[in-house]
Design an enzyme around this catalytic site. Structure first.
Site, PDB file in Angstrom:
ATOM      1  CD  GLU A  46      -1.840  -2.324   1.445  1.00 59.43           C
ATOM      2  OE1 GLU A  46      -0.722  -2.582   1.944  1.00 59.43           O
ATOM      3  OE2 GLU A  46      -2.706  -3.190   1.247  1.00 59.43           O
ATOM      4  CG  HIS A  72      -9.675  -6.618   8.639  1.00 57.99           C
ATOM      5  ND1 HIS A  72      -8.726  -7.184   9.440  1.00 57.99           N
ATOM      6  CD2 HIS A  72      -9.254  -6.810   7.363  1.00 57.99           C
ATOM      7  CE1 HIS A  72      -7.776  -7.721   8.691  1.00 57.99           C
ATOM      8  NE2 HIS A  72      -8.064  -7.497   7.425  1.00 57.99           N
TER       9      HIS A  72
END
Lengths: 380, 484
Positions: B217, B286
């Site tokens: 990322e 998450h």
């Protein structure tokens, strides 16, 4: 590119790197693949010695090339000396990282670039800007935080840009310029415009994770990028050997199949030769390539450097024995047969440019207070 | 007693699916692990395996049936020693043990097993429950009072579309329009998107413009920013915004600040997008709402749409915008259906809130999935005679405080709703703005309904407690209204 006079050790490394991944000949291997016996690591040697290694023979510079190199390197040095002076006078604030000692790197690399090639680097960036042709006035005025600076005084020493000269910063976070430069290369490939991106970073940044994330994508997609690691032996006050498990930074691309070369970054001709080779490599679609420039910064990391981490003798030795500008000066006076007066004339011209920039940077007004609120968004 | 085989959930957020195919027929003997059926959703296809050994006694749902709710019995299994008689006896009390489990390539990062039971419990937990609320309530609302769409010309036709499809269409339309727009991220191309938002883009635009990245990322966000500096228009997908934290430095230090640091010379026309906030049962790492984080940063524009129409119109605007835009989607909303105007080029203005429901008694301000709770609460409160105005901010930066203030000047009360944590929340900013700019109009302190001040727990009951609910909103509106 001539190979004579290089040590067989560096030559074998380079050949291996060049031929990796291709069928056919592999370079000679001098080191047999048997367990190593406490061979002295490069890191164990004083930093000054490693700068003598070069994978690239210095090419011969014509009189004009040496003149240009001298002029440009001297401009950077005099500019930086002046910046140091203005800093001492309180006219430049914050962080100020001088490039003195490393001039041959940016000047030699820039010689190899074409119109449209992009340059990006971290925050020791004044030399890169001058080398790309940015105006000394605009750079110095940015250092003093004035409206005539390249960023209207809002960026400072570490954050300057010039679309016109394809200089994409000037980035303040160590390592962050590497994905950015890789992205510029991505844009070149996307547009198939034949340009390459030269992405500079230091030996300190070479341990950042995002550098390797970038290496991976650059090779995965064969992006036209030349990574130039300016190994000036110290990340702030920490020597390469104290920060890096492996100190030959040119090898850092090996696990991505990116070739790498170590270059005498104090010799502008060696830098030019390496950059020519690397630019051609990237431009011809072979993907990324790494050049590790062995160089040295004479001044502290920034203006507030305690200078306790290295000896005065070490610095002095580099200055007297390896100085990039002095090397060119000797060629000008020797093989190119310039007179002392002719060389002094160049010094005088350069000094005049720098003094003009300093003058401008002190007298240019500060940005209008309304500038506080501009340039946050582009009007949609 | 025969065992029921239930419609399994393919993912934590799946509510229904199509029973595409039976690979067994009545009378077949099956062993544990045998594939007995295939199930499709808009996201993926999977095979259903038998968990127990026995005979398929009866198929209850024929193949090709659409919209079979999770946990609906789809077949009956006779175990060893049971026979037809057991089947006939079994009128009301069948035993159900979730005798099937998904064997599919679930689209989500989190495995899907064992979610069905929790989902069914949730769906029965009352009208203010989380799992069954959004769709039905919104459909009801559409019937009662269609939301105002001032940006849509009168007489425009609407099509029903999921948020997922609307986002995909927005990207496809912008990619057709501008060759410098490209999409990159993990699994966006060949996998068709981890949440299927980029479905079909690779086929239409090819690998040059729809680019699968490695799992890096920080690296690909920075690469995208560099490409944007060069003038390309990257749409960078984070599989979820939780992973975007890896790229925080490039988003804030490079994308958001460079224009300013460059004195206006060099901007960064990039969109970072992906699902944000809690999904279902994926626990603390998450499940996080980044609305407050990004809306803090000058130089960024931050959008968090609720409906499919807003998702489409605002994503198109984001791609055209010359600034870095943070586009916060939501996994639970992806599968929800909303009317989307059928226009050739439907682009919404960034920075404009929408009044999703008109009312005069109290103002509820929300965005993204928070709108689900806000609208449900407004519905419930209306039945008790409290008529709420519900404002969907849609864009968090720049925030349309004018619309909020105008509403509060009318209602004199305000409740904000968001999924993120309470401290330094979007709601606390709104409360501070209202105090500064509408103090004299407030008849009660502004209250913020937020997620609880804890990392997201995994256990179903705790997760439900951690998230804001319509019930919380109802309570807050009653509190600011000094009602019971």
């Amino acid at each position: 590119m001539a190979e004579a006079n290089t040590s067989s050790r560096t030559r074998s490394r380079r050949s291996n790197a060049q031929n990796r991944g291709k069928s056919g000949s592999r370079g000679p291997r001098k080191t047999p693949e048997k367990p190593r016996q406490a061979a002295p690591k490069a890191a164990d040697k004083p930093a000054t010695e490693t700068a003598e290694k070069s994978a690239f023979d210095p090419i011969v510079f014509s009189r004009d090339e040496d003149l240009k190199a001298y002029r440009e390197m001297l401009l950077i040095r005099r500019f930086e000396e002046k910046a140091g002076q203005l800093y001492g006078m309180g006219l430049i604030g914050g962080f100020c990282h001088l490039y003195i000692g490393q001039e041959a790197v940016v000047v030699g690399v820039q010689f190899a670039l074409k119109q449209g090639d992009q340059v990006t680097t971290t925050y020791r960036d004044h030399g890169h800007m001058l080398a790309t042709g940015m105006e000394p006035r605009g750079v110095m005025a940015e250092l003093t935080g004035r409206r005539g600076g390249y960023s209207k005084g809002k960026g400072g020493s570490m954050h300057m840009f010039s679309r016109e000269k394809n200089f994409y910063g000037g980035h303040g976070i160590v390592g962050a310029s590497v994905p950015l430069g890789t992205g510029l290369a991505f844009a070149n490939q996307y547009r198939d415009n034949g340009a390459i991106s030269v992405t500079y970073f230091g030996d300190g940044a070479a341990n950042q994770g995002q550098v390797y994330e970038s290496f991976n994508m650059a090779k995965l997609w064969d992006l036209p990028v030349v990574y130039v690691i300016e190994n000036n032996q110290y990340g702030m006050g920490t020597s390469v050997a104290r920060a890096s498990a492996t100190t030959e930074l040119c090898k850092r691309g090996q696990s991505f199949d990116i070739p790498g070369h170590q270059v005498d970054g104090m010799d502008v001709r060696a830098v030019k030769a390496a950059a020519d080779f690397a630019a051609e490599h990237a431009r011809s679609g072979k993907g990324p390539i790494i050049l590790e420039m062995l160089t040295y910064r004479y001044r502290g990391h920034s203006m507030s450097d305690p200078a306790k981490y290295r000896s005065k003798e070490e610095v002095q030795k580099m200055r007297t024995e390896h100085d990039a500008i002095e090397q060119v000066k000797q060629r000008l006076l020797g093989e190119h047969k310039l007179s002392e007066d002719e060389v002094k004339e160049i010094d005088k011209e350069v000094r005049a440019i720098v003094n003009d920039a300093a003058e401008f940077a002190q007298n240019d007004p500060e940005p209008d207070p309304s500038e506080l609120w501009t340039d946050i968004y582009v009007e949609a | 007693m025969p065992t029921e085989i239930l419609m399994p959930a393919l993912s934590p957020t799946m509510e229904e699916g199509k029973l595409a195919k039976w690979t067994v027929k009545e009378g077949d003997e099956v062993a544990a692990g045998d594939v007995i059926a295939e199930i499709e959703t808009d996201k993926a296809t999977m095979e259903v395996e038998a968990v127990d050994e026995g005979t398929i006694a009866k198929i209850l749902i024929g193949e090709g049936t659409d919209a079979v709710k999770v946990n609906t019995p789809i077949a009956l299994l006779l175990m060893e020693g049971e026979d037809e008689a057991d089947l006939r006896e079994a009128g009301g009390a069948r035993k159900s043990n979730g005798a099937a489990h998904p064997n599919g390539d679930a689209a989500e990062a989190a495995p899907a097993q064992g979610e069905a039971k929790a989902a069914s419990e949730e769906s029965e937990s009352g009208k203010l429950g989380r799992a069954d609320g959004p769709v039905s309530v919104l459909v009801a609302m559409d019937k009662a009072e269609p939301p105002e769409e001032p940006e849509v010309p009168e007489g425009t036709e609407f099509v029903e579309q999921t948020v997922r499809e609307a986002l995909r269409d927005a990207m496809a339309e912008e990619m057709r329009r501008d060759g410098e727009v490209f999409v990159m991220g993990e699994e966006v191309a060949e996998y068709q998107g981890a949440y299927k938002v980029t479905q079909g883009l690779l086929a239409e635009f090819g690998a040059r413009r729809v680019i699968d990245t490695p799992i890096t990322e920080h690296g690909f966000a920075g690469l995208g920013v560099g490409a944007a500096f060069a003038g390309l228009r990257p749409v960078v997908e984070f599989m979820t915004w939780n992973f975007g934290m890896q790229a925080m430095d490039q988003i804030i230090n490079s994308a958001a600040k460079t224009l300013y640091m460059a004195g206006g010379q060099m901007g960064c026309p990039i969109v970072f997008r992906g699902p944000n906030g809690a999904a279902a049962r994926v626990a603390a790492q998450h499940s996080q709402d980044f609305a407050a984080w990004y809306s803090h940063v000058p130089g960024l524009k931050v959008i968090q749409p609720h409906t499919a129409a807003d998702a489409k119109g605002l994503l198109k605007a984001a791609i055209r915008d010359p600034n870095p835009v943070i586009f916060l989607e939501n996994e639970i909303l992806y599968g929800q259906t909303f009317p989307v105007p059928e226009l050739d080029d439907f682009v919404l203005p960034i920075g404009k809130a929408k009044i999703a429901r008109k009312g005069g008694d109290a103002t509820i301000v929300s965005f993204g999935i928070g709108m689900t709770h806000a609208l449900q609460a407004a519905e419930a409160l209306a039945e008790e005679g409290i008529d709420c105005e519900v404002i969907d901010l849609r864009t968090l930066r720049p925030m349309d405080m004018d619309t909020v203030i105008a509403s509060v000047k009318k209602t004199n009360r305000c409740v904000t709703v968001e999924e993120g944590w309470p401290q330094s929340s979007v709601g606390s900013f709104i409360a501070a703005e209202l105090m500064a700019k509408a103090f004299d109009w407030l008849d009660a302190p502004v209250l913020s309904v937020t997620g609880k001040d804890v990392p997201m727990p995994y256990a179903a009951n705790l997760e439900k407690l951690a998230l804001p609910s319509a019930k919380d909103v109802v309570a807050a509106v009653k509190a600011v209204s000094y009602a019971d």
